[in-house]
Motif scaffolding. Structure first.
Motif, mmCIF file in Angstrom:
data_model
loop_
_atom_site.group_PDB
_atom_site.id
_atom_site.type_symbol
_atom_site.label_atom_id
_atom_site.label_comp_id
_atom_site.label_asym_id
_atom_site.label_seq_id
_atom_site.Cartn_x
_atom_site.Cartn_y
_atom_site.Cartn_z
ATOM 1 N N VAL A 1 16.993 26.737 -1.519
ATOM 2 C CA VAL A 1 17.315 27.833 -0.606
ATOM 3 C C VAL A 1 16.029 28.598 -0.318
ATOM 4 O O VAL A 1 15.513 29.273 -1.202
ATOM 5 N N PRO A 2 15.484 28.476 0.904
ATOM 6 C CA PRO A 2 15.967 27.649 2.009
ATOM 7 C C PRO A 2 15.693 26.167 1.745
ATOM 8 O O PRO A 2 14.847 25.821 0.926
ATOM 9 N N SER A 3 16.406 25.309 2.475
ATOM 10 C CA SER A 3 16.118 23.878 2.372
ATOM 11 C C SER A 3 14.706 23.624 2.896
ATOM 12 O O SER A 3 14.196 24.361 3.753
ATOM 13 N N LEU A 4 14.069 22.580 2.369
ATOM 14 C CA LEU A 4 12.625 22.402 2.549
ATOM 15 C C LEU A 4 12.282 21.416 3.655
ATOM 16 O O LEU A 4 12.734 20.269 3.649
ATOM 17 N N THR A 5 11.469 21.869 4.598
ATOM 18 C CA THR A 5 10.858 20.954 5.557
ATOM 19 C C THR A 5 9.842 20.093 4.811
ATOM 20 O O THR A 5 9.052 20.605 4.007
ATOM 21 N N THR A 6 9.847 18.783 5.077
ATOM 22 C CA THR A 6 9.011 17.892 4.270
ATOM 23 C C THR A 6 8.709 16.597 5.018
ATOM 24 O O THR A 6 9.427 16.230 5.958
ATOM 25 N N ILE A 7 7.643 15.943 4.606
ATOM 26 C CA ILE A 7 7.332 14.598 5.079
ATOM 27 C C ILE A 7 8.123 13.609 4.225
ATOM 28 O O ILE A 7 8.028 13.622 2.996
ATOM 29 N N ALA A 8 8.892 12.764 4.882
ATOM 30 C CA ALA A 8 9.744 11.799 4.175
ATOM 31 C C ALA A 8 9.178 10.396 4.313
ATOM 32 O O ALA A 8 9.332 9.762 5.360
ATOM 33 N N PRO A 9 8.497 9.886 3.274
ATOM 34 C CA PRO A 9 8.119 8.473 3.294
ATOM 35 C C PRO A 9 9.357 7.620 3.100
ATOM 36 O O PRO A 9 10.310 8.050 2.438
ATOM 37 N N ASP A 10 9.353 6.444 3.664
ATOM 38 C CA ASP A 10 10.503 5.548 3.494
ATOM 39 C C ASP A 10 10.388 4.873 2.130
ATOM 40 O O ASP A 10 9.849 3.772 1.997
ATOM 41 N N LYS A 11 10.916 5.532 1.102
ATOM 42 C CA LYS A 11 10.759 5.041 -0.270
ATOM 43 C C LYS A 11 11.436 3.694 -0.479
ATOM 44 O O LYS A 11 10.927 2.848 -1.212
ATOM 45 N N GLU A 12 12.578 3.507 0.161
ATOM 46 C CA GLU A 12 13.270 2.224 0.013
ATOM 47 C C GLU A 12 12.429 1.093 0.596
ATOM 48 O O GLU A 12 12.325 0.012 0.013
ATOM 49 N N ALA A 13 11.792 1.343 1.750
ATOM 50 C CA ALA A 13 10.941 0.322 2.368
ATOM 51 C C ALA A 13 9.677 0.084 1.546
ATOM 52 O O ALA A 13 9.204 -1.056 1.442
ATOM 53 N N ILE A 14 9.115 1.139 0.955
ATOM 54 C CA ILE A 14 7.950 0.977 0.084
ATOM 55 C C ILE A 14 8.293 0.071 -1.091
ATOM 56 O O ILE A 14 7.563 -0.862 -1.425
ATOM 57 N N ALA A 15 9.445 0.344 -1.726
ATOM 58 C CA ALA A 15 9.871 -0.454 -2.872
ATOM 59 C C ALA A 15 10.113 -1.905 -2.475
ATOM 60 O O ALA A 15 9.677 -2.836 -3.165
ATOM 61 N N ALA A 16 10.809 -2.109 -1.358
ATOM 62 C CA ALA A 16 11.125 -3.470 -0.926
ATOM 63 C C ALA A 16 9.860 -4.253 -0.619
ATOM 64 O O ALA A 16 9.732 -5.434 -0.986
ATOM 65 N N ALA A 17 8.889 -3.609 0.047
ATOM 66 C CA ALA A 17 7.642 -4.290 0.381
ATOM 67 C C ALA A 17 6.854 -4.631 -0.877
ATOM 68 O O ALA A 17 6.297 -5.726 -1.003
ATOM 69 N N ALA A 18 6.803 -3.702 -1.829
ATOM 70 C CA ALA A 18 6.046 -3.937 -3.063
ATOM 71 C C ALA A 18 6.653 -5.096 -3.856
ATOM 72 O O ALA A 18 5.923 -5.978 -4.345
ATOM 73 N N VAL A 19 7.965 -5.113 -3.988
ATOM 74 C CA VAL A 19 8.626 -6.189 -4.736
ATOM 75 C C VAL A 19 8.446 -7.520 -4.007
ATOM 76 O O VAL A 19 8.191 -8.557 -4.633
ATOM 77 N N SER A 20 8.559 -7.505 -2.692
ATOM 78 C CA SER A 20 8.405 -8.735 -1.920
ATOM 79 C C SER A 20 6.997 -9.312 -2.061
ATOM 80 O O SER A 20 6.821 -10.517 -2.282
ATOM 81 N N LEU A 21 5.984 -8.463 -1.940
ATOM 82 C CA LEU A 21 4.607 -8.938 -2.082
ATOM 83 C C LEU A 21 4.347 -9.472 -3.484
ATOM 84 O O LEU A 21 3.693 -10.504 -3.658
ATOM 85 N N LEU A 22 4.853 -8.759 -4.487
ATOM 86 C CA LEU A 22 4.631 -9.209 -5.861
ATOM 87 C C LEU A 22 5.350 -10.526 -6.120
ATOM 88 O O LEU A 22 4.776 -11.449 -6.724
ATOM 89 N N ALA A 23 6.587 -10.645 -5.662
ATOM 90 C CA ALA A 23 7.335 -11.894 -5.856
ATOM 91 C C ALA A 23 6.627 -13.057 -5.179
ATOM 92 O O ALA A 23 6.581 -14.173 -5.711
ATOM 93 N N ASP A 24 6.043 -12.789 -4.017
ATOM 94 C CA ASP A 24 5.306 -13.847 -3.317
ATOM 95 C C ASP A 24 4.108 -14.295 -4.129
ATOM 96 O O ASP A 24 3.814 -15.491 -4.234
ATOM 97 N N ARG A 25 3.388 -13.348 -4.725
ATOM 98 C CA ARG A 25 2.236 -13.706 -5.571
ATOM 99 C C ARG A 25 2.677 -14.480 -6.809
ATOM 100 O O ARG A 25 2.023 -15.433 -7.228
ATOM 101 N N ILE A 26 3.782 -14.054 -7.396
ATOM 102 C CA ILE A 26 4.283 -14.730 -8.600
ATOM 103 C C ILE A 26 4.730 -16.149 -8.271
ATOM 104 O O ILE A 26 4.454 -17.101 -9.001
ATOM 105 N N ASP A 27 5.425 -16.295 -7.144
ATOM 106 C CA ASP A 27 6.021 -17.582 -6.793
ATOM 107 C C ASP A 27 5.053 -18.527 -6.109
ATOM 108 O O ASP A 27 5.314 -19.724 -6.032
#
Length: 357
Positions: free
Chosen positions: A287-313
């Motif tokens: 209170v008040p609710s906060l104006t903020t920059i919202a990174p797409d955390k779900e997309a960050i996580a998905a990209a990181a896991v995808s890149l890592l899985a590609d390196r592993i595989d």
């Protein structure tokens, strides 16, 4: 009780070889769409399920990946961890959480320590590692970096454009008529970490608006916690003239700043605007609710896991070199084709700068 279907049963049903079934399961590219559909139909008809644990053991893998972040009690990292775990689960992998505190020895431990023996790769948000540390870590395990890239081409990297994000937040404040905009958590000159890049974006917006930069309005903090934001904001409010807006470089700092305003008898946005970074869940309920920059955390996580899985595989796909020194090969490969994934962000305007909750 019926016997559990095996790969050879799927192969017979689809009229292909067991090797072809394996290629479809592992999503190899060189399989025709007709054959791929036939195998998938056979898998569904027979109720075949991949024995992930057995496959990983045969391939010398554990099925585990490490997520190494500075602090899990900083909400951005805990929320990101939730998304990483969900993305990993969709790929049949388990996440080992490693809290480093931003300490070099603990960050190195994520790459070389005892726990590293039980993981197939590392998603790492480093604060203290040197470029040489990061390069040497690649010879041990596949690594994907979060945050700011420390050394070009050493490993895959996922992050947002922090310069552009801070510029957008500052432009929002300028458009509201604010001219004495302070940066809580800002960087000293020459730093290229997240704080430095966000300060650079802030200065870029000021230049474009022909607003003079005042070095005393850039206030470094010891850490990015609630209390650090409250202390920095309280000190800024004692200045004359005081700032008319606070650009806080994470939401914890911004929420601490809102508390300092309350204790000083001031309100956002009536007396001073406040903007944060990260769009943590608490920012929607303050209170008040906060104006903020919202990174797409779900997309960050998905990209990181995808890149890592590609390196592993990758060694299984036949595209990697068949060499004895796999660590050296992996290091050379990463240097040649490391990817940078820039993930989107958006400015969420809420009550602290005149928006709605």
């Amino acid at each position: 009780m019926a016997a559990r279907p095996r790969i050879k049963d799927v192969a017979a049903y689809a009229g292909v070889s067991p090797k072809t079934v394996s290629n479809v399961i592992n999503d190899f590219e060189h399989v025709s769409e007709h054959t791929r559909t036939a195998v998938r139909d056979a898998i569904e008809a027979l109720g075949y399920r991949v024995n992930i644990a057995g496959r990983q053991l045969r391939q010398g893998r554990t099925g585990m990946i490490t997520l190494a972040v500075p602090e899990l009690d900083v909400a951005y990292f805990s929320e990101l961890a939730k998304h990483v775990m969900a993305a990993a689960d969709r790929r049949g992998r388990t996440v080992l959480l490693h809290q480093t505190g931003g300490v070099r020895e603990r960050e190195l431990s994520a790459l070389h320590g005892f726990d590293a023996q039980f993981t197939d790769g590392v998603i790492l948000s480093p604060l203290s590692l040197t470029p040489r540390d990061l390069t040497s870590g690649l010879a041990r395990l596949p690594v994907v970096l979060l945050g700011e890239r420390q050394t070009p081409g050493a490993a895959d990297h996922v992050g947002i454009d922090n310069v552009a994000a801070a510029r957008e937040a500052t432009e929002h404040l300028l458009a509201r008529g604010r001219r004495r905009i302070a940066v809580v958590g800002g960087a000293v000159r020459g730093r290229r970490g997240t704080d430095g890049l966000r300060t650079e974006g802030y200065r870029s917006a000021l230049r474009a608006a022909h607003v003079a930069f005042a070095a005393d309005l850039v206030v470094p903090v010891e850490a990015y916690h609630w209390q650090d934001g409250a202390r920095a904001a309280a000190a800024l409010l004692e200045r004359r003239p005081r700032p008319d807006a606070l650009l806080c470089l994470n939401d914890h700092l911004a929420l601490g700043a809102l508390r300092a305003l309350h204790e000083a008898g001031l309100r956002a946005p009536d007396d001073i605007d406040v903007v944060g970074f990260d769009d943590i869940e608490a920012s929607r309920f303050s209170v008040p609710s906060l104006t903020t920059i919202a990174p797409d955390k779900e997309a960050i996580a998905a990209a990181a896991v995808s890149l890592l899985a590609d390196r592993i595989d990758r060694p299984r796909t036949g595209t990697a070199r068949d060499v004895t020194d796999a660590g050296t090969a992996r290091d050379a490969e990463a240097a040649q084709d490391a990817e940078d994934r820039v993930i989107g962000h958006r400015l969420v305007v809420r009550e602290s700068t005149g928006g709605r909750s």
